[in-house]
Design a protein around this motif. Structure first.
Motif, PDB file in Angstrom:
ATOM      1  N   HIS A  12       0.897  -1.277  -0.043  1.00 15.94           N
ATOM      2  CA  HIS A  12       0.141   0.012  -0.146  1.00 15.94           C
ATOM      3  C   HIS A  12       0.978   1.178  -0.100  1.00 15.94           C
ATOM      4  O   HIS A  12       0.486   2.222  -0.803  1.00 15.94           O
ATOM      5  N   GLN A  13       1.973   1.292   0.746  1.00 14.67           N
ATOM      6  CA  GLN A  13       2.695   2.332   0.717  1.00 14.67           C
ATOM      7  C   GLN A  13       3.406   2.767  -0.603  1.00 14.67           C
ATOM      8  O   GLN A  13       3.704   3.777  -1.090  1.00 14.67           O
ATOM      9  N   ALA A  14       3.962   1.596  -1.137  1.00 14.54           N
ATOM     10  CA  ALA A  14       4.379   1.706  -2.572  1.00 14.54           C
ATOM     11  C   ALA A  14       3.481   2.120  -3.637  1.00 14.54           C
ATOM     12  O   ALA A  14       3.834   2.938  -4.668  1.00 14.54           O
ATOM     13  N   ALA A  15       2.322   1.789  -3.409  1.00 11.96           N
ATOM     14  CA  ALA A  15       1.167   2.286  -4.643  1.00 11.96           C
ATOM     15  C   ALA A  15       0.962   3.623  -4.020  1.00 11.96           C
ATOM     16  O   ALA A  15      -0.023   4.281  -4.772  1.00 11.96           O
ATOM     17  N   GLY A  16       1.447   4.272  -2.914  1.00 12.06           N
ATOM     18  CA  GLY A  16       1.014   5.632  -2.629  1.00 12.06           C
ATOM     19  C   GLY A  16      -0.467   5.647  -2.174  1.00 12.06           C
ATOM     20  O   GLY A  16      -0.941   6.599  -2.112  1.00 12.06           O
ATOM     21  N   GLY A  39     -15.185   5.097   6.063  1.00 13.12           N
ATOM     22  CA  GLY A  39     -14.579   5.161   4.701  1.00 13.12           C
ATOM     23  C   GLY A  39     -12.976   5.066   4.733  1.00 13.12           C
ATOM     24  O   GLY A  39     -12.218   5.467   3.539  1.00 13.12           O
ATOM     25  N   GLU A  40     -12.451   5.169   5.741  1.00 11.86           N
ATOM     26  CA  GLU A  40     -10.908   5.528   6.120  1.00 11.86           C
ATOM     27  C   GLU A  40     -10.328   4.058   5.835  1.00 11.86           C
ATOM     28  O   GLU A  40     -10.973   2.855   5.781  1.00 11.86           O
ATOM     29  N   LYS A  41      -8.909   4.027   5.361  1.00 13.21           N
ATOM     30  CA  LYS A  41      -8.231   2.712   5.135  1.00 13.21           C
ATOM     31  C   LYS A  41      -7.461   2.573   6.177  1.00 13.21           C
ATOM     32  O   LYS A  41      -6.314   2.843   6.526  1.00 13.21           O
ATOM     33  N   TYR A  42      -7.982   1.579   7.109  1.00  7.46           N
ATOM     34  CA  TYR A  42      -7.164   1.037   8.095  1.00  7.46           C
ATOM     35  C   TYR A  42      -6.838  -0.438   7.987  1.00  7.46           C
ATOM     36  O   TYR A  42      -7.564  -1.272   7.342  1.00  7.46           O
ATOM     37  N   LEU A  43      -5.704  -0.601   8.539  1.00  9.08           N
ATOM     38  CA  LEU A  43      -5.419  -2.326   8.523  1.00  9.08           C
ATOM     39  C   LEU A  43      -5.555  -2.581   9.828  1.00  9.08           C
ATOM     40  O   LEU A  43      -5.018  -2.115  11.171  1.00  9.08           O
ATOM     41  N   LEU A  44      -6.328  -3.772   9.998  1.00  5.98           N
ATOM     42  CA  LEU A  44      -6.590  -4.321  11.305  1.00  5.98           C
ATOM     43  C   LEU A  44      -5.967  -5.588  11.446  1.00  5.98           C
ATOM     44  O   LEU A  44      -5.816  -6.301  10.806  1.00  5.98           O
ATOM     45  N   LYS A  45      -4.945  -5.301  12.672  1.00  4.82           N
ATOM     46  CA  LYS A  45      -4.039  -6.651  13.009  1.00  4.82           C
ATOM     47  C   LYS A  45      -4.337  -7.170  14.060  1.00  4.82           C
ATOM     48  O   LYS A  45      -4.021  -6.912  15.385  1.00  4.82           O
ATOM     49  N   LEU A  46      -5.634  -7.900  14.192  1.00  6.61           N
ATOM     50  CA  LEU A  46      -6.286  -8.759  15.277  1.00  6.61           C
ATOM     51  C   LEU A  46      -5.284  -9.433  15.957  1.00  6.61           C
ATOM     52  O   LEU A  46      -5.269  -9.548  17.175  1.00  6.61           O
TER      53      LEU A  46
END
Length: 165
Positions: A12-16, A39-46
């Motif tokens: 995701h970082q590389a894709a901007g 609508g935010e882009k969160y990464l959930l690391k359960l």
């Protein structure tokens, strides 16, 4: 999953398109639900970060503690499964604890459940493939099968899905 969390962050970082925030650990999982509905882009690391023992879920004892009925992980999973379409990647979907959460949600919300998908290695045996199809369907998951050993297939499938989006 602790297997792919860094890969997802890097892609995701590389894709901007970095994640707005990375929610780590089951104690903060309620923040993911709120952000996702906004609508935010969160990464959930359960299951936390591999290098953070406080929030990591890796050992049997950590799983037992995190997946108890009164803990945030099952509650969060129930909301996520009932509210969002999920793509399972990098997991077996055979005996994982979150499957019992998903099955319960699916059985209670069949008519209103969003579609869930999984990219999986196809079993060689036709009977086993049918049995896996039935098991996954009972959880509300549509599998996208690829041949064992074709390790480029998941990337190609994801690329195709991104193009069709």
């Amino acid at each position: 999953t602790t297997n792919f969390d860094r890969v997802l962050e890097g892609c995701h970082q590389a894709a901007g398109q970095p994640f707005t925030e990375k929610v780590v650990g089951n104690e903060d999982s309620y923040r993911f639900i709120k952000a996702a509905f906004q609508g935010e882009k969160y990464l959930l690391k359960l299951h936390g970060n591999i290098d953070d023992q406080k929030n990591r879920v890796l050992t049997r004892q950590e799983y037992d503690q995190s997946y108890a009925d009164d803990r945030p992980v099952p509650r969060t999973l129930n909301r996520v499964f009932a509210s969002f379409s999920i793509l399972f990647l990098g997991c077996s979907l055979i005996a994982d604890r979150y499957l019992s959460c998903l099955k319960n949600v699916f059985e209670q919300n069949k008519e209103s459940m969003p579609n869930h998908f999984a990219i999986l290695t196809a079993p060689d045996d036709e009977n086993e493939l049918r049995a896996r199809d039935i098991l996954l369907a009972s959880h509300g998951i549509s599998p996208i099968w690829y041949e064992d050993g074709d390790w480029d297939a998941p990337g190609e499938i994801l690329h195709q899905l991104a193009k069709e989006r």
